[in-house]
Design a protein around this motif. Structure first.
Motif, PDB file in Angstrom:
ATOM      1  N   PRO A   1       0.840  -1.206   0.000  1.00 16.27           N
ATOM      2  CA  PRO A   1       0.000   0.000   0.000  1.00 16.27           C
ATOM      3  C   PRO A   1       0.874   1.256   0.000  1.00 16.27           C
ATOM      4  O   PRO A   1       1.921   1.304   0.642  1.00 16.27           O
ATOM      5  N   GLY A   2       0.428   2.256  -0.751  1.00 20.00           N
ATOM      6  CA  GLY A   2       1.189   3.491  -0.854  1.00 20.00           C
ATOM      7  C   GLY A   2       2.091   3.561  -2.068  1.00 20.00           C
ATOM      8  O   GLY A   2       2.541   4.647  -2.451  1.00 20.00           O
ATOM      9  N   VAL A   3       2.361   2.419  -2.701  1.00 20.77           N
ATOM     10  CA  VAL A   3       3.228   2.392  -3.879  1.00 20.77           C
ATOM     11  C   VAL A   3       2.411   2.749  -5.119  1.00 20.77           C
ATOM     12  O   VAL A   3       1.500   2.015  -5.505  1.00 20.77           O
ATOM     13  N   THR A   4       2.727   3.881  -5.729  1.00 16.31           N
ATOM     14  CA  THR A   4       2.094   4.295  -6.983  1.00 16.31           C
ATOM     15  C   THR A   4       3.195   4.590  -7.997  1.00 16.31           C
ATOM     16  O   THR A   4       4.087   5.410  -7.734  1.00 16.31           O
ATOM     17  N   VAL A   5       3.130   3.915  -9.139  1.00 16.37           N
ATOM     18  CA  VAL A   5       4.140   4.038 -10.186  1.00 16.37           C
ATOM     19  C   VAL A   5       3.481   4.569 -11.450  1.00 16.37           C
ATOM     20  O   VAL A   5       2.438   4.051 -11.874  1.00 16.37           O
ATOM     21  N   VAL A   6       4.069   5.592 -12.047  1.00 20.46           N
ATOM     22  CA  VAL A   6       3.518   6.169 -13.270  1.00 20.46           C
ATOM     23  C   VAL A   6       4.595   6.249 -14.340  1.00 20.46           C
ATOM     24  O   VAL A   6       5.794   6.270 -14.051  1.00 20.46           O
ATOM     25  N   ASP A   7       4.123   6.292 -15.575  1.00 21.27           N
ATOM     26  CA  ASP A   7       4.992   6.608 -16.714  1.00 21.27           C
ATOM     27  C   ASP A   7       4.416   7.865 -17.344  1.00 21.27           C
ATOM     28  O   ASP A   7       3.252   7.890 -17.743  1.00 21.27           O
ATOM     29  N   ASP A   8       5.218   8.920 -17.416  1.00 23.90           N
ATOM     30  CA  ASP A   8       4.712  10.206 -17.859  1.00 23.90           C
ATOM     31  C   ASP A   8       5.637  10.812 -18.903  1.00 23.90           C
ATOM     32  O   ASP A   8       6.735  11.274 -18.590  1.00 23.90           O
ATOM     33  N   GLY A   9       5.188  10.808 -20.148  1.00 25.61           N
ATOM     34  CA  GLY A   9       5.977  11.376 -21.238  1.00 25.61           C
ATOM     35  C   GLY A   9       5.655  12.819 -21.520  1.00 25.61           C
ATOM     36  O   GLY A   9       6.119  13.372 -22.522  1.00 25.61           O
ATOM     37  N   THR A  10       4.867  13.469 -20.655  1.00 26.80           N
ATOM     38  CA  THR A  10       4.380  14.821 -20.931  1.00 26.80           C
ATOM     39  C   THR A  10       5.082  15.905 -20.129  1.00 26.80           C
ATOM     40  O   THR A  10       4.662  17.059 -20.162  1.00 26.80           O
ATOM     41  N   ILE A  11       6.131  15.576 -19.382  1.00 30.16           N
ATOM     42  CA  ILE A  11       6.806  16.562 -18.534  1.00 30.16           C
ATOM     43  C   ILE A  11       7.774  17.381 -19.394  1.00 30.16           C
ATOM     44  O   ILE A  11       8.678  16.820 -20.018  1.00 30.16           O
ATOM     45  N   PRO A  12       7.596  18.699 -19.462  1.00 29.96           N
ATOM     46  CA  PRO A  12       8.414  19.522 -20.363  1.00 29.96           C
ATOM     47  C   PRO A  12       9.908  19.350 -20.152  1.00 29.96           C
ATOM     48  O   PRO A  12      10.394  19.271 -19.019  1.00 29.96           O
ATOM     49  N   ASP A  13      10.628  19.252 -21.264  1.00 28.55           N
ATOM     50  CA  ASP A  13      12.096  19.286 -21.340  1.00 28.55           C
ATOM     51  C   ASP A  13      12.812  18.060 -20.784  1.00 28.55           C
ATOM     52  O   ASP A  13      14.043  17.992 -20.857  1.00 28.55           O
TER      53      ASP A  13
ATOM     54  N   LEU B   1       0.516   2.988 -13.707  1.00 25.39           N
ATOM     55  CA  LEU B   1       0.778   1.555 -13.855  1.00 25.39           C
ATOM     56  C   LEU B   1       0.389   0.787 -12.595  1.00 25.39           C
ATOM     57  O   LEU B   1      -0.236  -0.275 -12.660  1.00 25.39           O
ATOM     58  N   ILE B   2       0.787   1.316 -11.468  1.00 26.46           N
ATOM     59  CA  ILE B   2       0.441   0.725 -10.162  1.00 26.46           C
ATOM     60  C   ILE B   2      -0.102   1.845  -9.296  1.00 26.46           C
ATOM     61  O   ILE B   2       0.547   2.893  -9.147  1.00 26.46           O
ATOM     62  N   GLU B   3      -1.293   1.674  -8.736  1.00 27.95           N
ATOM     63  CA  GLU B   3      -1.905   2.700  -7.903  1.00 27.95           C
ATOM     64  C   GLU B   3      -2.184   2.144  -6.520  1.00 27.95           C
ATOM     65  O   GLU B   3      -2.957   1.196  -6.369  1.00 27.95           O
ATOM     66  N   ASP B   4      -1.528   2.716  -5.521  1.00 26.71           N
ATOM     67  CA  ASP B   4      -1.665   2.272  -4.135  1.00 26.71           C
ATOM     68  C   ASP B   4      -1.473   0.768  -4.013  1.00 26.71           C
ATOM     69  O   ASP B   4      -2.176   0.084  -3.290  1.00 26.71           O
ATOM     70  N   GLY B   5      -0.520   0.250  -4.793  1.00 22.98           N
ATOM     71  CA  GLY B   5      -0.172  -1.170  -4.735  1.00 22.98           C
ATOM     72  C   GLY B   5      -0.926  -2.064  -5.699  1.00 22.98           C
ATOM     73  O   GLY B   5      -0.593  -3.244  -5.831  1.00 22.98           O
ATOM     74  N   ILE B   6      -1.954  -1.535  -6.398  1.00 23.23           N
ATOM     75  CA  ILE B   6      -2.769  -2.340  -7.307  1.00 23.23           C
ATOM     76  C   ILE B   6      -2.319  -2.110  -8.745  1.00 23.23           C
ATOM     77  O   ILE B   6      -2.166  -0.966  -9.188  1.00 23.23           O
TER      78      ILE B   6
END
Length: 477
Positions: A287-299, A318-323
């Motif tokens: 719980p608490g683990v959230t993983v994202v892939d974000d290609g929209t962050i400038p520069d 990809l993973i939200e609060d462990g799910i």
């Protein structure tokens, strides 16, 4: 001049390729296929490196070409050429038509366009003269030698590229992007008697060289490389065995990228060769683990306005609060898995097929003070920088070497250790995260990811993390 106008001039006007004729050839080649596109690319790249006060190498390359892809089911026909012409395109079209034999699919709906820009379209190679780049590397060498009398060797390099891409679909839809990329790397060797240790630091992104030429920027890179090498001079043998491990913020996210990120790419999960296959909707992390892939962050180094199929990049949880909530998808794997593309279809060049790939992948911050995390550990390891590593996608097993790590003794950071290796299983390691810091940081712009022989720029990151137990390989028990 707009990106579309620049690319129109590059690929159609200068190359003498009639756009309407190209559209007809692509439409005919992809008739009856499920998907496909014409990918046009022009690229300029350069690098210059200095070793111990002398220019070691200097290189410049310019290339352009196209790749034509036809997709039927999970079969792909692909042809590419370094010549952009109607004749070359016709030859490629006759080759890729073979993939539709016995197939009666219909072309998939094209991606929704975007007018956003995440980085400059200025060519970094043309802004700064070669002499200024050499002068910068010489300044780095002189500054490093003036800072540390035990210095034995200095190496520094600058690299930059400018890539223009246009994607033309069977319905005539056109998407274009211009992508700059720069990087500065510094590595040093310091010695004390017969003992020598190394340190390194780099930074960059989708910008121009101007930021790297700023005195404070390149001096920080030198100072960080020297600090790491000097710390390692006083290191003791790393412990071995199972113990709590604290991972520092920023670049240590490369372990997350390798051990977790690749396993969440669509192709591995469609083929069920990932340790995460068929776990969607299930708990795969603490719980608490959230993983994202974000290609929209400038520069950022891993950011892309559109992917190499024309799909706008996005922010995929990809993973939200462990799910486990999602996978990284290109168009083909998304279609075959009954979901939507996420803007992660990437290729190294016009000569490479599209693969689902990461952009900037990181774990979100938690609610713990980083100092509190360290204080909670009676005896363990604090790893703040990593070198090489290996991962088995099918099993999730990984091995990573820590280039900078310290003992934790009674809640305090102790001596630096040398030769520490972290050994574990990606999915299992995620369940062992017990504390997540507030100090999320992204890497300074140095990541390059390899897959199936293709390399693309990426970003990684994470906050300080505590894993309650991980196997540490070392030389002291």
């Amino acid at each position: 001049m707009s990106t579309i106008a620049v690319n129109e001039e590059l690929f159609f006007v200068r190359a003498g390729l009639d756009r309407e004729a190209a559209s007809r050839i692509v439409k005919d080649a992809l008739d009856g296929c499920d998907d496909g596109e014409l990918f046009l690319e022009a690229r300029q790249s350069e690098s210059v490196s200095l070793d111990d006060g002398r220019i070691k190498s200097a290189a410049y390359d310019s290339a352009q070409g196209f790749g034509l892809r036809a997709v039927s089911g999970d079969s792909i026909g692909y042809a590419h050429a370094s010549e952009i012409s109607e004749a070359a395109l016709k030859r490629a079209a006759s080759t890729v038509k073979a993939v539709r034999k016995g197939h009666s699919g219909s072309a998939a709906e094209g991606p929704i366009g975007t007018n956003r820009t995440l980085y400059t379209d200025v060519n970094p190679l043309a802004l700064v003269p070669f002499e200024a780049k050499v002068a910068l590397l010489e300044q780095i060498d002189a500054y490093a030698r003036g800072r540390e009398p035990r210095l034995r060797q200095v190496s520094a390099s600058l690299a930059g590229s400018w890539q223009a891409v246009t994607i033309l679909r069977a319905d005539g839809q056109l998407a274009s992007d211009i992508r700059p990329l720069v990087r500065l790397s510094v590595s040093v060797v310091v010695g004390d008697g017969d003992r020598m240790e190394t340190g390194g630091h780099g930074l960059g992104g989708r910008t121009t060289y101007e930021s790297l030429l700023e005195t404070g920027t390149w001096r920080h890179a030198v100072d960080e490389a020297l600090r790491q090498a000097i710390v390692n001079l006083d290191s003791v043998p790393a412990p071995a065995g199972e113990m709590p491990v604290v991972l520092g913020p920023g670049w240590p996210g490369v372990m997350l990228h390798e051990a977790i990120g690749h396993g969440l790419e669509g192709d591995f999960n469609r083929k069920k060769t990932s340790a995460f296959a068929e776990l969607s909707g299930q708990r795969v992390a603490a719980p608490g683990v959230t993983v994202v892939d974000d290609g929209t962050i400038p520069d950022l180094r891993g950011s892309i306005t559109i992917d190499d199929e024309g799909t706008p990049s996005g922010r995929t949880v990809l993973i939200e609060d462990g799910i486990l909530t999602g996978f990284l998808q290109d168009r083909m794997n998304a279609r075959l898995m009954g979901t939507r593309p996420t803007g992660n279809g990437r290729r190294m060049s016009y000569g490479s097929p599209v693969l689902p790939r990461m952009t900037n992948t990181f774990m979100l911050a938690g609610d713990k003070d980083p100092e509190e995390i360290v204080r909670s550990v009676k005896k363990g390891l604090y790893a703040v920088n990593f070198g090489g590593g290996q991962v088995d996608i099918t099993s999730g097993k990984f091995v990573f070497s820590a280039s900078e790590a310290y003992l934790i003794e009674d809640g305090r950071i102790g001596p630096a250790v040398k030769g520490a290796t972290l050994i574990g299983n990606g999915p299992d390691a995620l369940t062992r995260v017990t504390m997540i810091g507030t100090d999320l940081a992204l890497d300074p712009g140095i990541g390059t990811c390899g897959k199936d022989g293709q390399s693309v720029p990426v970003g990684v990151g994470q906050p300080t993390l505590l894993l309650d137990r991980l196997t540490v390989g070392g030389t002291s028990v």
